[in-house]
Design a protein around this motif. Sequence first.
Motif, PDB file in Angstrom:
ATOM      1  N   LEU A  15       0.789  -1.581  -0.305  1.00  0.00           N
ATOM      2  CA  LEU A  15      -0.309  -0.197  -0.369  1.00  0.00           C
ATOM      3  C   LEU A  15       1.275   1.623  -0.426  1.00  0.00           C
ATOM      4  N   THR A  16       2.023   1.718   0.590  1.00  0.00           N
ATOM      5  CA  THR A  16       2.930   2.348   1.204  1.00  0.00           C
ATOM      6  C   THR A  16       3.383   2.271  -1.103  1.00  0.00           C
ATOM      7  N   ILE A  17       3.620   1.402  -1.124  1.00  0.00           N
ATOM      8  CA  ILE A  17       4.613   1.544  -2.863  1.00  0.00           C
ATOM      9  C   ILE A  17       3.477   2.275  -3.792  1.00  0.00           C
ATOM     10  N   MET A  18       2.365   1.954  -3.719  1.00  0.00           N
ATOM     11  CA  MET A  18       1.506   2.052  -4.266  1.00  0.00           C
ATOM     12  C   MET A  18       1.376   3.637  -4.065  1.00  0.00           C
ATOM     13  N   ASP A  19       1.177   3.884  -2.895  1.00  0.00           N
ATOM     14  CA  ASP A  19       1.015   5.489  -2.433  1.00  0.00           C
ATOM     15  C   ASP A  19       2.181   6.405  -3.383  1.00  0.00           C
ATOM     16  N   ILE A  76      -7.326   4.920  -6.509  1.00  0.00           N
ATOM     17  CA  ILE A  76      -8.220   5.555  -7.525  1.00  0.00           C
ATOM     18  C   ILE A  76      -9.355   5.362  -7.275  1.00  0.00           C
ATOM     19  N   GLY A  77     -10.042   4.923  -6.293  1.00  0.00           N
ATOM     20  CA  GLY A  77     -11.824   4.897  -5.602  1.00  0.00           C
ATOM     21  C   GLY A  77     -11.220   5.946  -4.515  1.00  0.00           C
ATOM     22  N   SER A  78     -10.096   6.223  -3.775  1.00  0.00           N
ATOM     23  CA  SER A  78      -9.887   6.457  -2.328  1.00  0.00           C
ATOM     24  C   SER A  78      -9.268   8.409  -3.119  1.00  0.00           C
ATOM     25  N   ASP A  84     -11.591   2.714  -0.692  1.00  0.00           N
ATOM     26  CA  ASP A  84     -10.274   2.742  -0.949  1.00  0.00           C
ATOM     27  C   ASP A  84     -10.148   1.368  -0.091  1.00  0.00           C
ATOM     28  N   ILE A  85      -9.170   0.451   0.357  1.00  0.00           N
ATOM     29  CA  ILE A  85      -8.675  -0.662   0.309  1.00  0.00           C
ATOM     30  C   ILE A  85      -9.825  -1.554   1.218  1.00  0.00           C
ATOM     31  N   ALA A  86      -9.704  -0.457   2.496  1.00  0.00           N
ATOM     32  CA  ALA A  86     -10.348  -0.924   3.619  1.00  0.00           C
ATOM     33  C   ALA A  86     -12.208  -1.615   3.275  1.00  0.00           C
ATOM     34  N   CYS A  93     -15.870  -9.428   3.330  1.00  0.00           N
ATOM     35  CA  CYS A  93     -15.923  -9.862   4.143  1.00  0.00           C
ATOM     36  C   CYS A  93     -17.614 -10.296   4.748  1.00  0.00           C
ATOM     37  N   ASP A  94     -18.441  -9.060   4.824  1.00  0.00           N
ATOM     38  CA  ASP A  94     -19.508  -9.066   5.568  1.00  0.00           C
ATOM     39  C   ASP A  94     -20.670  -9.536   3.787  1.00  0.00           C
ATOM     40  N   LYS A  95     -20.155 -10.019   2.322  1.00  0.00           N
ATOM     41  CA  LYS A  95     -20.838 -11.035   1.870  1.00  0.00           C
ATOM     42  C   LYS A  95     -20.176 -11.781   1.908  1.00  0.00           C
ATOM     43  N   LEU A  96     -19.403 -12.400   2.871  1.00  0.00           N
ATOM     44  CA  LEU A  96     -18.664 -14.189   2.901  1.00  0.00           C
ATOM     45  C   LEU A  96     -19.442 -14.624   3.722  1.00  0.00           C
TER      46      LEU A  96
END
Length: 260
Positions: A15-19, A76-78, A84-86, A93-96
Motif C-alpha cells: 500500500l505504501t509503495i502504491m501511494d 484510485i477509488g480513494s 478505499d482498500i478497507a 468480508c460482509d458478503k462472505l
Amino acid sequence: MNSRENQLKAFDRLLTIMDELREQCPWDKKQTMETLRHLTIEETYELGDAILDQDLEEVKKELGDVLLHIVFYSKIGSETKDFDIADVCNSICDKLIHRHPHIYSDVKVENEADVKRNWENLKLKEGKKSVLEGVPKSLPALVKANRIQDKVAGVGFDWEEPQQVWLKVEEELQEFQDEVKAKNQEAMESEFGDVLFSMINYARFLKINPENALERTNKKFINRFQYLEEKAKSLNKNLKDMTLAEMDVFWEEAKRLPKQ
C-alpha cells in the motif's frame, strides 16, 4: 510460512509503495480504471496459464500482479473518495459472512450442493432479479456457458443423472448433422452452439472444467505442432512441401514424447 503479522506488514508495504508510485511515477499517475481494465484481464489470463502449467513460482508472481491491480483500483477509488482498500476488504468480508450462514449462523447444510443453493437464494433475497445477473456479459462464450449452467443448477434447474445429459448431447449432435446435410448455414451454427452447450453441461456433470480441458488441448496441440516444425526444419524441409503422411510420422513421434 509467514506469520499473520508479517503478512500484514507485507500488505502495508504494498500500500505504501502504491501511494508513492501514484504520487511520483509519471506512468502510474496517468492511469485510470479504464486504462487498467485490459491490463487486469491480461494479468488474469497470465495467472490462469501459470495455474494450468502448475508453475507455482509463476503463480506466486502472477498473484502479485493481480493483487497490485486490486490495490491500484482501490487507490484510485480513494482519490475520488468513493472507496478505499478497507472498504473493498470489508465489503467482501460482509458478503462472505452473509452468504455462509452455515458457518456464521444456525443454518444446516449437508453438502456442497446445499451451500451453492443457499448462496444463489441469498443473492435473490439481496435484490437480484435473476440468478444469471452475476454472469459478466464480456465473459468468453465457453466460460459463460459453464457459469450459466452452474448458476441455474444452484437453484435446482438441472438434470438428475449424467446419462440424461449424454442423451441430450447425442440428440443435439443428430440435429446438427441434419442441418449439415441440409446445408443450412444459419441453422448449422445454431445447432453447433447447442452441441457445445450440451457438451459443456456434460463436462460439468463429470466435474471437468471445459475451459481448462480445452486449454490443455490447445497447449498439447501447440507442443506437438512445434515439434513437427522443428523436425521438418532439421531435414531442411518446408511443411508446405511435405505430404500429410510425412507430417503424420513426426506427429505420432510428438505424441509419444513426455507430457505431450
